[in-house]
Design a protein around this motif. Structure first.
Motif, short mmCIF file in Angstrom:
data_model
loop_
_atom_site.label_atom_id
_atom_site.label_comp_id
_atom_site.label_asym_id
_atom_site.label_seq_id
_atom_site.Cartn_x
_atom_site.Cartn_y
_atom_site.Cartn_z
N SER A 95 -7.56 1.76 0.30
CA SER A 95 -6.78 3.34 0.72
C SER A 95 -6.47 4.33 -0.50
O SER A 95 -6.15 5.26 0.00
CB SER A 95 -5.64 2.76 0.92
N GLU A 96 -6.37 3.12 -1.94
CA GLU A 96 -5.10 4.34 -3.16
C GLU A 96 -6.20 3.80 -3.44
O GLU A 96 -5.99 3.36 -4.65
CB GLU A 96 -4.05 4.71 -3.28
N SER A 97 -7.91 4.10 -4.25
CA SER A 97 -8.93 3.86 -5.07
C SER A 97 -8.03 4.36 -6.64
O SER A 97 -8.60 3.40 -7.80
CB SER A 97 -10.36 4.45 -5.17
N SER A 102 1.00 4.17 -2.97
CA SER A 102 0.31 5.24 -2.64
C SER A 102 1.55 6.15 -3.38
O SER A 102 1.66 7.86 -3.26
CB SER A 102 0.46 5.61 -0.78
N CYS A 111 -5.70 -3.19 -2.23
CA CYS A 111 -4.75 -2.60 -2.78
C CYS A 111 -5.94 -0.95 -2.85
O CYS A 111 -5.08 0.94 -2.44
CB CYS A 111 -3.20 -2.26 -3.21
N THR A 113 -15.23 -2.29 -0.91
CA THR A 113 -15.87 -2.47 -0.26
C THR A 113 -16.52 -4.29 0.30
O THR A 113 -16.38 -5.35 0.60
CB THR A 113 -15.95 -1.61 1.14
N LEU A 119 1.38 -1.43 -0.18
CA LEU A 119 0.08 -0.56 -0.30
C LEU A 119 0.79 1.60 0.13
O LEU A 119 0.73 2.27 -0.56
CB LEU A 119 -0.82 -0.09 1.16
N GLN A 120 1.85 1.14 0.90
CA GLN A 120 2.76 2.36 1.08
C GLN A 120 3.67 3.16 -0.75
O GLN A 120 3.69 3.59 -1.39
CB GLN A 120 4.20 2.28 1.48
N GLN A 159 -15.57 3.70 -3.40
CA GLN A 159 -16.26 2.85 -3.06
C GLN A 159 -16.12 1.87 -2.00
O GLN A 159 -16.17 0.94 -1.41
CB GLN A 159 -15.45 4.48 -2.03
#
Length: 468
Positions: free
Chosen positions: A461-463, A94, A458, A419, A90-91, A415
């Motif tokens: 948090s970062e769509s 991002s 992933c 989910t 994820l980092q 979003q």
């Protein structure tokens, strides 16, 4: 360096020994014996050289193997999500997304302002270039998902021309075959096709006598599958076999979808003069034989006056259909296999009609969101196994719990869909909106579910990574 110089000195020593042996062997053994000894010693020298190279290469390969081991730990993403690798990925995602936003900031807004000769404050330029998820979704829809009207019209015109040719051929060669008026159907006609207008559906309605045939739901048969219906021949005691045209395709007292498809394959795909039709339509039309479905491939090049977007071709699927009220059964053996007599209950008309009704009532963005999700899945290799039906049903289920579907809420609904989809993948089941007994995720393998789940995790948090 010490190792290399030592090896060179060793090689020079071997060369001296070999030369000494050869010079003395010539005196003792003669020319022939010296030649044999020379060949043998040369082979020994090469073996020694290979052994020294192998030791060096083995160290390099070991280091490469360790590096690839580290990479493979990261690439085995679905299983390592539970071991803490999720945060690292994820980092990275991002960072990539932020870098892309920074690139956008440096490009179009500044150049456009300079082209106009005006200079605005730096803060205003930054505000212009920073896009919200809502803006990115709209941008993605217009640039990637939506089709141009010209492209849609071209594809529809080609499909209608093929429809006219097939209908005229069948009426001429088989005038006794009871068929309804052929027409187009599917996502191209319903404005739900995305990315490119590359496929169309030609519906061929079969006309059955209501007194001789009965459509039997799958739950009432031995198959027990809610989407696998049967078409039973009835009143045989009063109307014996042969009174209906379709009696020739009976198998075990039921109209066989497999036999009907086979008949159309021989009658249309293998019999029509496709080269002549190709010359008339100024494109290449060829049947795609060997499968369980009836498909035609149309190749058209922009060099012959066509649209450049159609260079990839158009696939037309010919689909025999039985209708009774709001029930539409299609002959698709690839979906009903191994049951050769079964017909597939198509839920597509119900789903499409329901989405259109809901959007009409509240001026919603359900169909817009469906097209965005479809194009994301089509363009993303990890999400490609996810077809249109699960996505449409996902939105229908969400519509029961959410009332605000205005275009301003597109970001929130998008979003939510991500989910909700993760939850369905974790459960391994997404039930049909109209047939709850049908699991729309049953055709996915465990590996496909893992890869899709990782990609969607992933995107939580970062769509934006889905919109690249």
């Amino acid at each position: 360096m010490d190792f290399q110089s030592t090896r060179r000195r060793g090689e020079d020593g071997i060369a001296v020994v070999i030369n000494f042996l050869l010079s003395n062997a010539r005196l003792v053994l003669g020319v022939g014996g010296a030649a044999i000894l020379g060949i043998a010693t040369l082979a020994v020298k090469r073996l020694i050289e290979r052994a020294s190279r192998a030791a060096e290469e083995e160290k390099v390969e070991q280091k490469m193997a360790e590096s690839w081991e580290e990479i493979s730990r990261v690439s085995a993403s679905p299983t390592l999500l539970k071991r803490g690798i999720k945060g690292v990925v994820l980092q990275q995602a991002s960072t990539a997304t932020k870098q892309q936003k920074a690139d956008l900031c440096q490009q179009s807004p500044v150049s456009s302002l300079e082209g106009q000769g005006g200079v605005e404050p730096k803060s205003k330029r930054l505000q212009l270039c920073v896009l919200t998820l809502q803006d990115r979704l709209q941008q993605f829809y217009h640039s990637r998902a939506a089709l141009s009207p010209k492209e849609v019209q071209r594809a529809e015109a080609l499909a209608l021309d093929i429809c006219t040719e097939i209908q005229g051929f069948l009426r001429c060669r088989h005038p006794d075959m009871p068929l309804g008026e052929m027409n187009l159907g599917g996502s191209l006609l319903d404005d739900l096709q995305v990315v490119s207008a590359d496929h169309a559906c030609l519906l061929v309605p079969l006309q059955l006598e209501s007194s001789l045939w009965r459509l039997v739901p799958g739950e009432e048969t031995l198959i027990t599958h809610p989407l696998h219906w049967m078409v039973r021949r009835v009143n045989l005691e009063y109307f014996p076999r042969g009174r209906s045209y379709w009696d020739r395709h009976l198998v075990g007292g039921y109209l066989s979808s497999e036999a009907v498809v086979s008949m159309f394959s021989k009658t249309v795909m293998e019999t029509m003069n496709w080269p002549s039709i190709s010359s008339t339509m100024d494109c290449v039309v060829r049947p795609m034989l060997g499968g369980h479905d009836l498909r035609l491939e149309i190749q058209i090049s922009s060099a012959t006056g066509g649209d450049a977007s159609m260079d990839s071709g158009l696939i037309i699927t010919m689909l025999p259909v039985l209708r009774e009220g709001d029930v539409a059964l299609t002959a698709q053996p690839e979906l009903t296999s191994p049951w050769g007599n079964a017909w597939h209950l198509s839920l597509y008309p119900w789903e499409t009609q329901r989405l259109a009704q809901l959007d009409t009532v509240d001026d919603g963005c359900r169909r817009l969101l469906l097209k965005i999700l479809k194009s994301i899945c089509r363009l993303n290799p990890a999400l490609r196994p996810l077809k249109a039906a699960p996505l449409a049903n996902l939105i229908l289920h969400l519509s029961d719990s959410e009332s605000d579907w205005s275009e301003s809420s597109l970001e929130v609904r998008f979003q939510q869909c991500i989910t909700e989809l993760i939850g369905y993948l974790e459960q391994g089941a997404l039930h049909s909106y109209f047939k709850p007994a049908v699991n729309l995720l049953s055709g996915l393998s465990e590996d496909q579910v893992d890869q899709m789940g990782f990609m969607l995790y992933c995107a939580v948090s970062e769509s934006e990574i889905l919109l690249m």
